[in-house]
Design a protein around this motif. Structure first.
Motif, PDB file in Angstrom:
ATOM      1  N   GLY A 127       0.810  -1.210   0.000  1.00 13.60           N
ATOM      2  CA  GLY A 127       0.000   0.000   0.000  1.00 13.60           C
ATOM      3  C   GLY A 127       0.843   1.259   0.000  1.00 13.60           C
ATOM      4  N   LEU A 128       1.890   1.285   0.845  1.00 10.63           N
ATOM      5  CA  LEU A 128       2.767   2.452   0.890  1.00 10.63           C
ATOM      6  C   LEU A 128       3.540   2.600  -0.408  1.00 10.63           C
ATOM      7  CD1 LEU A 128       4.102   4.770   2.429  1.00 10.63           C
ATOM      8  CD2 LEU A 128       5.728   3.114   3.366  1.00 10.63           C
ATOM      9  N   ARG A 129       4.001   1.488  -0.958  1.00  6.68           N
ATOM     10  CA  ARG A 129       4.748   1.551  -2.221  1.00  6.68           C
ATOM     11  C   ARG A 129       3.898   2.143  -3.331  1.00  6.68           C
ATOM     12  NH1 ARG A 129       4.633  -1.626  -6.445  1.00  6.68           N
ATOM     13  NH2 ARG A 129       3.550  -3.319  -5.339  1.00  6.68           N
ATOM     14  N   LEU A 130       2.666   1.680  -3.467  1.00  4.58           N
ATOM     15  CA  LEU A 130       1.786   2.190  -4.518  1.00  4.58           C
ATOM     16  C   LEU A 130       1.502   3.673  -4.332  1.00  4.58           C
ATOM     17  CD1 LEU A 130      -0.713  -0.807  -4.794  1.00  4.58           C
ATOM     18  CD2 LEU A 130       1.101  -0.187  -6.406  1.00  4.58           C
ATOM     19  N   TYR A 131       1.325   4.071  -3.077  1.00  8.57           N
ATOM     20  CA  TYR A 131       1.081   5.482  -2.777  1.00  8.57           C
ATOM     21  C   TYR A 131       2.285   6.335  -3.180  1.00  8.57           C
ATOM     22  CZ  TYR A 131       0.966   9.641   0.214  1.00  8.57           C
ATOM     23  OH  TYR A 131       1.034  10.921   0.690  1.00  8.57           O
ATOM     24  N   LEU A 132       3.482   5.910  -2.771  1.00  9.51           N
ATOM     25  CA  LEU A 132       4.681   6.681  -3.087  1.00  9.51           C
ATOM     26  C   LEU A 132       4.957   6.711  -4.584  1.00  9.51           C
ATOM     27  CD1 LEU A 132       7.021   5.520  -0.177  1.00  9.51           C
ATOM     28  CD2 LEU A 132       5.856   7.723  -0.388  1.00  9.51           C
ATOM     29  N   GLU A 133       4.677   5.622  -5.268  1.00 10.90           N
ATOM     30  CA  GLU A 133       4.891   5.584  -6.718  1.00 10.90           C
ATOM     31  C   GLU A 133       4.043   6.627  -7.435  1.00 10.90           C
ATOM     32  OE1 GLU A 133       4.149   1.627  -8.030  1.00 10.90           O
ATOM     33  OE2 GLU A 133       6.104   0.861  -7.361  1.00 10.90           O
ATOM     34  N   GLN A 134       2.903   6.975  -6.862  1.00 10.95           N
ATOM     35  CA  GLN A 134       2.040   7.982  -7.467  1.00 10.95           C
ATOM     36  C   GLN A 134       2.408   9.392  -7.015  1.00 10.95           C
ATOM     37  OE1 GLN A 134      -2.025   6.998  -6.561  1.00 10.95           O
ATOM     38  NE2 GLN A 134      -1.989   5.073  -7.693  1.00 10.95           N
ATOM     39  N   VAL A 135       2.633   9.562  -5.720  1.00 13.24           N
ATOM     40  CA  VAL A 135       2.735  10.907  -5.154  1.00 13.24           C
ATOM     41  C   VAL A 135       4.132  11.503  -5.293  1.00 13.24           C
ATOM     42  CG1 VAL A 135       2.435  12.270  -3.049  1.00 13.24           C
ATOM     43  CG2 VAL A 135       0.845  10.423  -3.579  1.00 13.24           C
ATOM     44  N   VAL A 136       5.178  10.709  -5.102  1.00  9.78           N
ATOM     45  CA  VAL A 136       6.531  11.266  -5.148  1.00  9.78           C
ATOM     46  C   VAL A 136       6.873  11.829  -6.529  1.00  9.78           C
ATOM     47  CG1 VAL A 136       8.998  10.754  -4.873  1.00  9.78           C
ATOM     48  CG2 VAL A 136       7.339   9.905  -3.192  1.00  9.78           C
ATOM     49  N   PRO A 137       6.598  11.122  -7.638  1.00  9.44           N
ATOM     50  CA  PRO A 137       6.887  11.738  -8.946  1.00  9.44           C
ATOM     51  C   PRO A 137       6.139  13.055  -9.165  1.00  9.44           C
ATOM     52  CG  PRO A 137       6.522   9.382  -9.191  1.00  9.44           C
ATOM     53  CD  PRO A 137       6.136   9.723  -7.789  1.00  9.44           C
ATOM     54  N   ARG A 138       4.880  13.124  -8.715  1.00 12.76           N
ATOM     55  CA  ARG A 138       4.125  14.371  -8.860  1.00 12.76           C
ATOM     56  C   ARG A 138       4.766  15.479  -8.031  1.00 12.76           C
ATOM     57  NH1 ARG A 138      -0.900  11.248  -8.322  1.00 12.76           N
ATOM     58  NH2 ARG A 138      -1.115  12.094  -6.213  1.00 12.76           N
ATOM     59  N   SER A 139       5.196  15.154  -6.834  1.00 12.33           N
ATOM     60  CA  SER A 139       5.813  16.155  -5.970  1.00 12.33           C
ATOM     61  C   SER A 139       7.116  16.670  -6.568  1.00 12.33           C
ATOM     62  CB  SER A 139       6.058  15.562  -4.574  1.00 12.33           C
ATOM     63  OG  SER A 139       4.839  15.197  -3.958  1.00 12.33           O
ATOM     64  N   ILE A 140       7.926  15.763  -7.103  1.00 12.71           N
ATOM     65  CA  ILE A 140       9.191  16.161  -7.724  1.00 12.71           C
ATOM     66  C   ILE A 140       8.936  17.052  -8.937  1.00 12.71           C
ATOM     67  CG2 ILE A 140      11.155  15.274  -9.042  1.00 12.71           C
ATOM     68  CD1 ILE A 140      11.170  12.872  -7.108  1.00 12.71           C
ATOM     69  N   ALA A 141       7.933  16.700  -9.736  1.00 13.20           N
ATOM     70  CA  ALA A 141       7.628  17.479 -10.937  1.00 13.20           C
ATOM     71  C   ALA A 141       7.143  18.885 -10.587  1.00 13.20           C
ATOM     72  CB  ALA A 141       6.582  16.747 -11.778  1.00 13.20           C
ATOM     73  N   ARG A 142       6.416  19.030  -9.470  1.00  9.53           N
ATOM     74  CA  ARG A 142       5.831  20.321  -9.104  1.00  9.53           C
ATOM     75  C   ARG A 142       6.808  21.215  -8.357  1.00  9.53           C
ATOM     76  NH1 ARG A 142       2.167  18.868  -5.241  1.00  9.53           N
ATOM     77  NH2 ARG A 142       1.880  21.104  -4.907  1.00  9.53           N
ATOM     78  N   ALA A 143       7.779  20.635  -7.675  1.00 11.61           N
ATOM     79  CA  ALA A 143       8.666  21.430  -6.831  1.00 11.61           C
ATOM     80  C   ALA A 143       9.608  22.289  -7.668  1.00 11.61           C
ATOM     81  CB  ALA A 143       9.476  20.507  -5.924  1.00 11.61           C
ATOM     82  N   ASP A 144       9.918  23.474  -7.154  1.00 14.31           N
ATOM     83  CA  ASP A 144      10.921  24.304  -7.818  1.00 14.31           C
ATOM     84  C   ASP A 144      12.299  23.675  -7.705  1.00 14.31           C
ATOM     85  OD1 ASP A 144       9.431  26.729  -8.740  1.00 14.31           O
ATOM     86  OD2 ASP A 144       8.915  26.852  -6.616  1.00 14.31           O
ATOM     87  N   TYR A 145      12.590  23.116  -6.519  1.00 11.67           N
ATOM     88  CA  TYR A 145      13.874  22.458  -6.306  1.00 11.67           C
ATOM     89  C   TYR A 145      13.662  21.188  -5.487  1.00 11.67           C
ATOM     90  CZ  TYR A 145      15.844  26.838  -7.945  1.00 11.67           C
ATOM     91  OH  TYR A 145      16.146  27.938  -8.710  1.00 11.67           O
ATOM     92  N   VAL A 146      14.511  20.200  -5.767  1.00 11.30           N
ATOM     93  CA  VAL A 146      14.487  18.923  -5.042  1.00 11.30           C
ATOM     94  C   VAL A 146      15.796  18.792  -4.283  1.00 11.30           C
ATOM     95  CG1 VAL A 146      14.268  16.420  -5.240  1.00 11.30           C
ATOM     96  CG2 VAL A 146      13.042  17.913  -6.850  1.00 11.30           C
ATOM     97  N   LEU A 147      15.707  18.433  -3.003  1.00 12.74           N
ATOM     98  CA  LEU A 147      16.888  18.224  -2.178  1.00 12.74           C
ATOM     99  C   LEU A 147      17.040  16.740  -1.891  1.00 12.74           C
ATOM    100  CD1 LEU A 147      16.392  21.093   0.433  1.00 12.74           C
ATOM    101  CD2 LEU A 147      17.427  21.208  -1.841  1.00 12.74           C
ATOM    102  N   THR A 148      18.269  16.247  -1.934  1.00 14.26           N
ATOM    103  CA  THR A 148      18.547  14.845  -1.596  1.00 14.26           C
ATOM    104  C   THR A 148      19.664  14.804  -0.561  1.00 14.26           C
ATOM    105  OG1 THR A 148      20.235  14.480  -3.301  1.00 14.26           O
ATOM    106  CG2 THR A 148      17.923  14.148  -3.945  1.00 14.26           C
ATOM    107  N   ASP A 149      19.768  13.652   0.135  1.00 10.64           N
ATOM    108  CA  ASP A 149      20.772  13.500   1.186  1.00 10.64           C
ATOM    109  C   ASP A 149      22.130  13.065   0.656  1.00 10.64           C
ATOM    110  OD1 ASP A 149      18.763  14.056   3.055  1.00 10.64           O
ATOM    111  OD2 ASP A 149      18.181  11.959   3.193  1.00 10.64           O
ATOM    112  N   SER A 150      22.182  12.586  -0.581  1.00 14.56           N
ATOM    113  CA  SER A 150      23.437  12.059  -1.110  1.00 14.56           C
ATOM    114  C   SER A 150      23.464  12.219  -2.618  1.00 14.56           C
ATOM    115  CB  SER A 150      23.591  10.570  -0.761  1.00 14.56           C
ATOM    116  OG  SER A 150      22.559   9.805  -1.372  1.00 14.56           O
ATOM    117  N   GLU A 151      24.671  12.139  -3.176  1.00 17.29           N
ATOM    118  CA  GLU A 151      24.820  12.211  -4.629  1.00 17.29           C
ATOM    119  C   GLU A 151      24.172  10.995  -5.287  1.00 17.29           C
ATOM    120  OE1 GLU A 151      25.448  14.080  -7.948  1.00 17.29           O
ATOM    121  OE2 GLU A 151      26.281  14.943  -6.116  1.00 17.29           O
ATOM    122  N   ASN A 152      24.225   9.849  -4.606  1.00 18.72           N
ATOM    123  CA  ASN A 152      23.598   8.647  -5.141  1.00 18.72           C
ATOM    124  C   ASN A 152      22.094   8.833  -5.309  1.00 18.72           C
ATOM    125  OD1 ASN A 152      23.965   5.532  -5.609  1.00 18.72           O
ATOM    126  ND2 ASN A 152      22.182   5.732  -4.283  1.00 18.72           N
TER     127      ASN A 152
END
Length: 326
Positions: A127-152
């Protein structure tokens, strides 16, 4: 500047991203007395308390619903209720926990800590995987900038989410100053209170498949059989999901009486456990941040960790790197 930050994880989560957000806001409170900060949070889960970071330039705003309902309304029902309805006008909104709610005019940041739900899907609840697969790409596309914890993780976001490289920035987590070698008295007191005998091997993290605890227990069995070392194996972490394989493997161990599941350990005690460990073992299959190995190193523990995902980047030449499948 008026800056809003989603503070929900800091209230509802004890470790992991919750601690990340608390440390981030605490550091901002120390470093910045000029900008105005609004900490927005969902109604706390039962038993959770709201504490306001110090500083006259920090204020709190609460949503009228708990986190689950905020998630449903914003990300499943797609109800367009911009955060400014609750924060008032802001210049910048930071979503530090993967998902970005509707925002009217503010510039936006979203922090993506890892893409484990894509790269290790068998390690996530469906359930969590399916939710994240939908919401995270939309969030990344809408954000002005994306921050990550590592280069990887930055590379993962660019390659798997088709994010423009110029929008994705690495902001590594920092080790809180409290993580430093503990006194012998502190180590002995925590070990005594938790029924842990020294010497011991330590691992830490929520019990879930991605942490690879069954392989760690297999390695521990072989170590004890071949060397007759007296060490216990201590796993500090609360029960997460899909935990059966870990506990089943521990139950089959010839040394099961020396495998100690400590449950969730608060930071003050975790510092002592890091400090007293003969070695900190972190054989995770995938991580977006190397924070636990940095904390262990800061407390003086030698580290053995996986040679996958961000861990070689984070460990440099200061740890023994091994295949998580070996």
């Amino acid at each position: 500047m008026r800056i809003a930050i989603d503070y929900t994880a800091a209230i509802n989560q004890s470790g992991g991203i919750g601690r990340f957000v608390r440390d981030l806001v605490g550091a901002l409170a120390e470093a910045d007395t000029a900008d105005q900060y609004v900490l927005l949070h969902a109604r706390p889960n039962p038993g959770r308390e709201v504490t306001v970071p110090g500083g006259a330039n920090f204020s709190m705003r609460s949503l009228p619903v708990p986190e689950r309902w905020a998630t449903i309304l914003w990300h499943r029902a797609h109800l367009h209720l911009p955060v400014e309805m609750f924060t008032g006008p802001v210049d910048l909104f930071h979503a530090p926990d993967f998902t970005l709610p509707p925002v009217r005019r503010a510039r936006t940041l979203v922090t993506v800590h890892d893409l484990a739900f894509l790269l290790r899907p068998e390690s996530a609840q469906e359930g969590l995987r399916l939710y994240l697969e939908q919401v995270v790409p939309r969030s990344i596309a809408r954000a002005d900038y994306v921050l990550t914890d590592s280069e990887n993780t930055r590379n993962d976001v660019i390659c798997l989410m088709d994010a423009a490289p110029e929008r994705v920035f690495v902001i590594p987590g920092g080790v809180a100053p409290m993580f430093r070698p503990a006194s012998e008295d502190a180590i002995e007191n925590v070990c005594r209170a938790r029924g842990i005998a020294r010497p011991y091997i330590l691992s830490a993290g929520t019990i879930q498949p991605r942490k690879n605890y069954p392989t760690l227990i297999e390695a521990y069995d072989r170590l004890r059989t071949r060397t007759h070392l007296p060490h216990q194996l201590v796993i500090a972490g609360g029960r997460g999901w899909l935990t059966d394989a870990t506990f089943e493997r521990a139950g089959r161990s010839a040394f099961h009486d020396d495998i100690h599941f400590a449950g969730f350990v608060p930071d003050e005690e975790l510092i002592a456990l890091y400090s007293g460990a003969s070695v900190f073992a972190y054989p995770s299959y995938y991580e977006g941040s190397g924070l636990p190995i940095w904390e262990a190193m800061a407390c003086g523990a030698p580290v053995v960790c996986s040679n996958t995902s961000c861990l070689p980047e984070c460990a440099g030449d200061a740890a023994l790197l091994v295949s998580p499948d070996d």
